[in-house]
Design a protein around this motif. Sequence first.
Motif, PDB file in Angstrom:
ATOM      1  N   PRO A 262       0.800  -1.230   0.000  1.00  0.00           N
ATOM      2  CA  PRO A 262       0.000   0.000   0.000  1.00  0.00           C
ATOM      3  C   PRO A 262       0.830   1.275   0.000  1.00  0.00           C
ATOM      4  N   GLU A 263       2.056   1.196   0.500  1.00  0.00           N
ATOM      5  CA  GLU A 263       2.894   2.397   0.586  1.00  0.00           C
ATOM      6  C   GLU A 263       3.267   2.956  -0.785  1.00  0.00           C
ATOM      7  N   VAL A 264       3.080   2.182  -1.867  1.00  0.00           N
ATOM      8  CA  VAL A 264       3.437   2.703  -3.201  1.00  0.00           C
ATOM      9  C   VAL A 264       2.355   3.623  -3.768  1.00  0.00           C
ATOM     10  N   ILE A 265       1.190   3.693  -3.117  1.00  0.00           N
ATOM     11  CA  ILE A 265       0.093   4.527  -3.621  1.00  0.00           C
ATOM     12  C   ILE A 265       0.379   5.991  -3.291  1.00  0.00           C
ATOM     13  N   LEU A 266       0.349   6.842  -4.301  1.00  0.00           N
ATOM     14  CA  LEU A 266       0.569   8.278  -4.147  1.00  0.00           C
ATOM     15  C   LEU A 266      -0.664   9.022  -4.633  1.00  0.00           C
ATOM     16  N   PHE A 267      -1.137   9.962  -3.821  1.00  0.00           N
ATOM     17  CA  PHE A 267      -2.286  10.795  -4.203  1.00  0.00           C
ATOM     18  C   PHE A 267      -1.708  12.072  -4.800  1.00  0.00           C
TER      19      PHE A 267
END
Length: 311
Positions: free
Chosen positions: A12-17
Amino acid sequence: MKANRIHAFGGPEVILFEDVPRPTPAAGEVLVRVHAAGVGPWDAWVRAGRSAIPQPLPLTLGADLAGTVVTAGSSDSPFSAGAEVFGVTNPRFTGAYAQYALASTQMLAHKPRRDFLESAAVPVVAVTARQMLFREARVRAGDRVLVQGAAGNVGAHAVQFAHMAGAHVIASVVPRDKDEALRLGADEAISIPSEEAQGLWGTLDAAIDTVGGDTQRKLFEYLRKGGTLVSSVSEPDTRLSQQYGIEARFILVDVNTEDLKAVADFLDAQAFVVRIGQVLPLGDARRAHEMLDGLRPLPPGKVVLDAMSGS
């Protein structure tokens, strides 16, 4: 516009908003102002690089959506500006976790008379359940149908669709979920394996499997000869299928306008229960994926991202 993007596969840490240009629809597409996006396990497979379809990076996550058409890619589009729609973005199941998303017109339908959050919660799971029951298992009124994993999102829809079709529905759930299964329309709620379930051996016309593994293999003995086992999880054992004289198949969902219209009709005409476990702002996609990966508690029902709330 804002979108939940990944530039590398991983947790999940690879998700960037982040900010990205608003896309322009091509022929066969519409640009949708996303009101809500559903979160499903297939989104985690894409994020982690486990999708069966090649996924070029970077990409915006998300498949399920409900929203309003902004513009169409061609003048003959079935959806004009202002139309309220629901469905899936594209065959790669990407692009929905954003303020605006491109969507194939062949994977959309006009939104049911539910709110955008409920409409975004159903496309993949409801179409999967419907196709398992009626396209693959050919369930009819009076059939005895077992739904394995009836407390899950696909299973809960399968229980309701089968009940509304006039089938006798047996929900297989853990004991704490029996009351919920009965509320959704199951005629019986049992646990497999269990002593009470042994009375069902050889009596079922169809079994809907949303669990897989050893549990799936146990289902063969509950079906009558000539019955049908359909799994949305894994390919059933061919040897067992031949041994028991059972039709057994694995389904990959085909989200399309026709099935979405049927789902919308069910939701409009029936007291259909859409279970939403939690609503999060669009910018909290990483938190939603932590739920999918077991890093946070995952509530029963669908997690939905609200693209109209503050992020």
